[in-house]
Design a protein around this motif. Sequence first.
Motif, PDB file in Angstrom:
ATOM      1  N   ILE A   1       0.838  -1.198   0.000  1.00 39.13           N
ATOM      2  CA  ILE A   1       0.000   0.000   0.000  1.00 39.13           C
ATOM      3  C   ILE A   1       0.874   1.251   0.000  1.00 39.13           C
ATOM      4  CG2 ILE A   1      -1.630   1.364   1.370  1.00 39.13           C
ATOM      5  CD1 ILE A   1      -2.882  -1.298   2.263  1.00 39.13           C
ATOM      6  N   ARG A   2       1.920   1.268   0.817  1.00 36.63           N
ATOM      7  CA  ARG A   2       2.813   2.425   0.875  1.00 36.63           C
ATOM      8  C   ARG A   2       3.528   2.625  -0.462  1.00 36.63           C
ATOM      9  NH1 ARG A   2       6.642   2.771   6.001  1.00 36.63           N
ATOM     10  NH2 ARG A   2       7.035   4.767   4.947  1.00 36.63           N
ATOM     11  N   ILE A   3       3.975   1.529  -1.058  1.00 32.62           N
ATOM     12  CA  ILE A   3       4.675   1.627  -2.340  1.00 32.62           C
ATOM     13  C   ILE A   3       3.731   2.117  -3.435  1.00 32.62           C
ATOM     14  CG2 ILE A   3       5.819   0.280  -4.150  1.00 32.62           C
ATOM     15  CD1 ILE A   3       7.015  -1.464  -1.927  1.00 32.62           C
ATOM     16  N   ALA A   4       2.511   1.564  -3.446  1.00 32.19           N
ATOM     17  CA  ALA A   4       1.530   1.982  -4.454  1.00 32.19           C
ATOM     18  C   ALA A   4       1.164   3.454  -4.291  1.00 32.19           C
ATOM     19  CB  ALA A   4       0.280   1.108  -4.338  1.00 32.19           C
ATOM     20  N   ALA A   5       0.998   3.903  -3.048  1.00 33.87           N
ATOM     21  CA  ALA A   5       0.674   5.312  -2.805  1.00 33.87           C
ATOM     22  C   ALA A   5       1.807   6.219  -3.264  1.00 33.87           C
ATOM     23  CB  ALA A   5       0.388   5.528  -1.317  1.00 33.87           C
TER      24      ALA A   5
ATOM     25  N   LEU B   1       1.797   6.431  -6.988  1.00 34.29           N
ATOM     26  CA  LEU B   1       0.670   7.253  -7.426  1.00 34.29           C
ATOM     27  C   LEU B   1       1.014   8.741  -7.330  1.00 34.29           C
ATOM     28  CD1 LEU B   1      -2.291   7.374  -8.347  1.00 34.29           C
ATOM     29  CD2 LEU B   1      -2.961   7.337  -5.931  1.00 34.29           C
ATOM     30  N   VAL B   2       1.658   9.139  -6.233  1.00 30.98           N
ATOM     31  CA  VAL B   2       2.051  10.535  -6.058  1.00 30.98           C
ATOM     32  C   VAL B   2       3.083  10.940  -7.115  1.00 30.98           C
ATOM     33  CG1 VAL B   2       3.157  12.189  -4.505  1.00 30.98           C
ATOM     34  CG2 VAL B   2       1.537  10.522  -3.597  1.00 30.98           C
ATOM     35  N   ILE B   3       4.062  10.071  -7.367  1.00 34.18           N
ATOM     36  CA  ILE B   3       5.078  10.354  -8.391  1.00 34.18           C
ATOM     37  C   ILE B   3       4.430  10.506  -9.765  1.00 34.18           C
ATOM     38  CG2 ILE B   3       7.079   9.414  -9.618  1.00 34.18           C
ATOM     39  CD1 ILE B   3       7.886   8.066  -6.981  1.00 34.18           C
TER      40      ILE B   3
ATOM     41  N   HIS C   1      -5.243  19.622  -7.924  1.00 29.16           N
ATOM     42  CA  HIS C   1      -3.809  19.875  -7.952  1.00 29.16           C
ATOM     43  C   HIS C   1      -3.007  18.881  -7.108  1.00 29.16           C
ATOM     44  CE1 HIS C   1      -3.701  23.622 -10.296  1.00 29.16           C
ATOM     45  NE2 HIS C   1      -4.886  23.859  -9.763  1.00 29.16           N
ATOM     46  N   GLY C   2      -3.672  17.895  -6.525  1.00 28.68           N
ATOM     47  CA  GLY C   2      -2.948  16.860  -5.796  1.00 28.68           C
ATOM     48  C   GLY C   2      -2.465  17.272  -4.421  1.00 28.68           C
ATOM     49  N   ALA C   3      -3.040  18.346  -3.853  1.00 34.11           N
ATOM     50  CA  ALA C   3      -2.621  18.789  -2.522  1.00 34.11           C
ATOM     51  C   ALA C   3      -2.881  17.703  -1.483  1.00 34.11           C
ATOM     52  CB  ALA C   3      -3.358  20.073  -2.140  1.00 34.11           C
ATOM     53  N   ALA C   4      -4.034  17.063  -1.575  1.00 32.28           N
ATOM     54  CA  ALA C   4      -4.360  15.996  -0.623  1.00 32.28           C
ATOM     55  C   ALA C   4      -3.503  14.758  -0.873  1.00 32.28           C
ATOM     56  CB  ALA C   4      -5.846  15.646  -0.734  1.00 32.28           C
ATOM     57  N   LEU C   5      -3.242  14.480  -2.143  1.00 31.02           N
ATOM     58  CA  LEU C   5      -2.469  13.288  -2.492  1.00 31.02           C
ATOM     59  C   LEU C   5      -1.067  13.340  -1.895  1.00 31.02           C
ATOM     60  CD1 LEU C   5      -2.898  10.708  -4.161  1.00 31.02           C
ATOM     61  CD2 LEU C   5      -1.886  11.899  -6.111  1.00 31.02           C
ATOM     62  N   MET C   6      -0.520  14.560  -1.803  1.00 31.20           N
ATOM     63  CA  MET C   6       0.827  14.720  -1.258  1.00 31.20           C
ATOM     64  C   MET C   6       0.923  14.235   0.180  1.00 31.20           C
ATOM     65  SD  MET C   6       3.035  18.243  -0.816  1.00 31.20           S
ATOM     66  CE  MET C   6       3.191  18.571  -2.565  1.00 31.20           C
ATOM     67  N   LEU C   7      -0.189  14.309   0.921  1.00 30.83           N
ATOM     68  CA  LEU C   7      -0.185  13.935   2.335  1.00 30.83           C
ATOM     69  C   LEU C   7      -0.228  12.431   2.563  1.00 30.83           C
ATOM     70  CD1 LEU C   7      -2.512  16.382   4.326  1.00 30.83           C
ATOM     71  CD2 LEU C   7      -0.058  16.072   4.557  1.00 30.83           C
ATOM     72  N   VAL C   8      -0.671  11.672   1.573  1.00 31.61           N
ATOM     73  CA  VAL C   8      -0.899  10.235   1.775  1.00 31.61           C
ATOM     74  C   VAL C   8       0.360   9.492   2.220  1.00 31.61           C
ATOM     75  CG1 VAL C   8      -1.528   8.071   0.638  1.00 31.61           C
ATOM     76  CG2 VAL C   8      -2.915  10.116   0.288  1.00 31.61           C
TER      77      VAL C   8
ATOM     78  N   LEU D   1       8.697   6.354  -1.455  1.00 32.27           N
ATOM     79  CA  LEU D   1       8.954   5.070  -2.115  1.00 32.27           C
ATOM     80  C   LEU D   1      10.200   4.409  -1.575  1.00 32.27           C
ATOM     81  CD1 LEU D   1       8.242   3.023  -4.329  1.00 32.27           C
ATOM     82  CD2 LEU D   1       9.558   4.426  -5.925  1.00 32.27           C
ATOM     83  N   VAL D   2      11.259   5.200  -1.398  1.00 30.33           N
ATOM     84  CA  VAL D   2      12.506   4.659  -0.842  1.00 30.33           C
ATOM     85  C   VAL D   2      12.282   4.121   0.557  1.00 30.33           C
ATOM     86  CG1 VAL D   2      14.826   5.266  -0.064  1.00 30.33           C
ATOM     87  CG2 VAL D   2      13.987   6.125  -2.265  1.00 30.33           C
ATOM     88  N   LEU D   3      11.563   4.894   1.377  1.00 30.88           N
ATOM     89  CA  LEU D   3      11.283   4.453   2.749  1.00 30.88           C
ATOM     90  C   LEU D   3      10.394   3.215   2.767  1.00 30.88           C
ATOM     91  CD1 LEU D   3      10.700   7.903   4.498  1.00 30.88           C
ATOM     92  CD2 LEU D   3      12.738   6.465   4.595  1.00 30.88           C
ATOM     93  N   GLY D   4       9.413   3.178   1.823  1.00 28.73           N
ATOM     94  CA  GLY D   4       8.515   2.029   1.770  1.00 28.73           C
ATOM     95  C   GLY D   4       9.230   0.761   1.342  1.00 28.73           C
ATOM     96  N   VAL D   5      10.127   0.874   0.395  1.00 29.42           N
ATOM     97  CA  VAL D   5      10.880  -0.299  -0.083  1.00 29.42           C
ATOM     98  C   VAL D   5      11.836  -0.782   1.017  1.00 29.42           C
ATOM     99  CG1 VAL D   5      12.619  -1.085  -1.722  1.00 29.42           C
ATOM    100  CG2 VAL D   5      10.687   0.300  -2.509  1.00 29.42           C
ATOM    101  N   ALA D   6      12.414   0.175   1.742  1.00 23.54           N
ATOM    102  CA  ALA D   6      13.380  -0.181   2.786  1.00 23.54           C
ATOM    103  C   ALA D   6      12.710  -0.743   4.036  1.00 23.54           C
ATOM    104  CB  ALA D   6      14.216   1.028   3.152  1.00 23.54           C
ATOM    105  N   ALA D   7      11.408  -0.497   4.178  1.00 22.52           N
ATOM    106  CA  ALA D   7      10.707  -0.938   5.398  1.00 22.52           C
ATOM    107  C   ALA D   7      10.649  -2.452   5.496  1.00 22.52           C
ATOM    108  CB  ALA D   7       9.295  -0.359   5.396  1.00 22.52           C
TER     109      ALA D   7
END
Length: 222
Positions: free
Chosen positions: A81-85, A88-90, A125-132, A216-222
């Motif tokens: 879920i973290r990686i997908a989110a 999505l933001v990228i 504009h993706g303001a909310a998406l940035m917070l996910v 993404l880096v943090l999610g992959v490293a988790a």
Amino acid sequence: MSAAGWTLAWLWLAVIASGLYHGINPGMGWPLAVSAGLMQRSSRALVAALGPLAIGHLLAMLLVILPFAMLAALVDWQRPIRIAASLLVIAFGIFRLVDRRHPRALARIPPAQLGLWSFAVAIAHGAALMLVPIYLGLCEAADADRGHAAAGALINANLTMALLVSVVHAGAMIIAGGCLAWLVYRYLGLKFVSRSWFNLDAVWAGSLVLVGAVALVLGVAA
């Protein structure tokens, strides 16, 4: 302070910093508050306009974050879920870099409907998406995703975190935007903005890509 404590502190700082950043960006609506104050020749009109802008922004945050709050209760799928989110933001950030046109649907919303306008702009504009990604990191850092906890407890914890993140972010946004609106209204005037302000669309899109990449880096490293 422990490593977990520092992680929480940095994530909350990111929530506040993103709120301040959104508030300073004129695309989030503070010039409309200035306009309301100037048209009615009243600082009270400016302050009154900030309320709907804040509510609209807050509702946009909740609309995007709450579904992830439900998904985050699926402990076995936390990492995907973290990686997908993050991806999505990228992807959305890259899309905004390529296509910087202002969404046409926003032009159909009368500026007088500040709450609806603020809500639509934050979504478009993706303001909310940035917070996910930041929100999902907070859930993990706060240990709200314990594998042995009941699903109901996890969902309640995640919903509480989603509400808290949204309120803190929207609060920082409207404080930054409100201060800037008051400064322009009281001292600088709209002519100063038209002469000196620069387009933040590219910076906005780049920040989306940056936040997504870090997550993404943090999610992959988790």
